[in-house]
Structure formats: C-alpha cells, structure tokens
Design a protein around this motif. Sequence first.
Motif: not given
Lengths: 120, 137
Positions: A2, A5, A8-9, A60-61, A64, A67-68, A81
């Motif tokens: 996690n 991600w 990435v986010t 892309l964010s 992410g 996915v989270l 965020t």
Amino acid sequence: MNWVWVFVTVIAGTVGDLLNAKGMVVHGEIEDFGLRGLKKIVRHIFTERLVILGMIADALSFVGLLVLLATTDLAFAVPVTALSTVLKTGLARWYLDEDVTWRRWAGAILVAAGIVLISL
Amino acid sequence: MDLKHQNRLFIVLVVASNTVGNLLLAIGLARLPDFSLDAPLRYPEAFLSSGWILGGIALMTLWMLAQLSMYTWADLTYVLPVTASAYIFTAILGRLVLHEAVSPLRWVGVVIISLGVLLVAETPLQTQISPESGGQP
C-alpha cells in the motif's frame, strides 16, 4: 504494498498540479471569454507539453487513489491526498517561484487537517 | 469584468462543478448493477447509459477546465486551498441529499477547512517572484 500506492498517489498528484500550473502560466491571464478565447485556452491545454504531462500525472495519481480505496479504508486513503496539499505548497516556492507567506502555509495545513478529520 | 469578480465567479464555478459532479457520480455509481462475469457487458453499458454518471463526467470536465483556467491568473498555493471549500459543500450535500451521517468530528473538519480557505482568500492572487526584483514579489 500500500505504501507504494501512497507514494504514487502523492508524488504523481503533486507533480501533476505543479506541471499544470506552470503550463497554464505560460498562456498568460485569460482576458477573452468569448468563443475565440475559449477555443484558444482549450487548444493551449491540449497542446502545451507541461499541461499534457501534468494531466497524465494527475491520471496516474487518480489510479493510485482508486487502488488505495479498493484495498484500504477510506480513512487511510483520503488523508493521503491531504499530504499532497502540504507538499505542493512547499514545492510551489521552488518550482513556481510563488511567495508562500505564513497565511498560505497556515491555509494549506488547516485544509489538509480538515480533510483528514472529514475522512475519519 | 474585473479580475476580482472574474476570480470569484471561477471559485464558485470550480467548487460547484466539483461538488455537484461528485454527487452525481456517487448517485450514478450506487445505482449500477453489480459486475458479473455472466454478463460482462451489462456493467459498462449501464455505466455509459447512466444520465447521472454522464452528467457527473461532464461537470468534472468543466471543473478541470475551470481550475486550469484559474492558474493563468492565480497562484497554485491560492487556488488549491480556496477551492478546497468543495469538501465543505460535499459534506453538506452528502448530509442533505444522500442522508449520510456526518459525525461531530467531520463538522470540526468542515470548520477547520473553512478557516484555511478564509486565511488564503485574503492573500493576493498572484505573487510570483520575478528574477529582476531580487527575490521580492
């Protein structure tokens, strides 16, 4: 996993907004809100390299974040965020030459804290 | 229209399109059928024919264009906190329209975001430091 991600986010979201802001400053202040002016701004958004890269990073964010949201609790995913709000404020001084006064810092930190509380 | 009024108008546009767009997407997604391997096309068909979802996507596109436009006259560190008032209206609309429970802690969050928005709203729109000014805005 996690945390990958989270990285990435936060990073893609931060890079995305910084590139978008830099790419839009190049256009200069919008003064014509007629059809011609709107066409010009839309053309700028879809042809300016920095804005295109910024939107790819934002996408892309967003992936992410999805996915989270799918693998963790909302109470974990949303504060992530909020982290990027503070990071963007710190990097705006360096990358965008913005004068980040104490009011701007306090505002960003209060907004980030509020987002965390709302997601709990 | 002068810059001050133009900026206020765009703050309202960004916040309203984001708040209502999110609300329409939430309503639309909640009404979609569950994804099933027996009928794999049913979900995307329902997604693409949902007026709620298409309306939500249209408003989120408007939100993106309006926010990008604001960057041409206002700093990123101004636009992001000020337009974060969308979180406040999302909580209020979630309570009023979706009848979601909003805990006291979430209302504290709404008040804290409001304070942050008010602090930043009082700062100049653009403060970019030019190289000629010796580092002064």
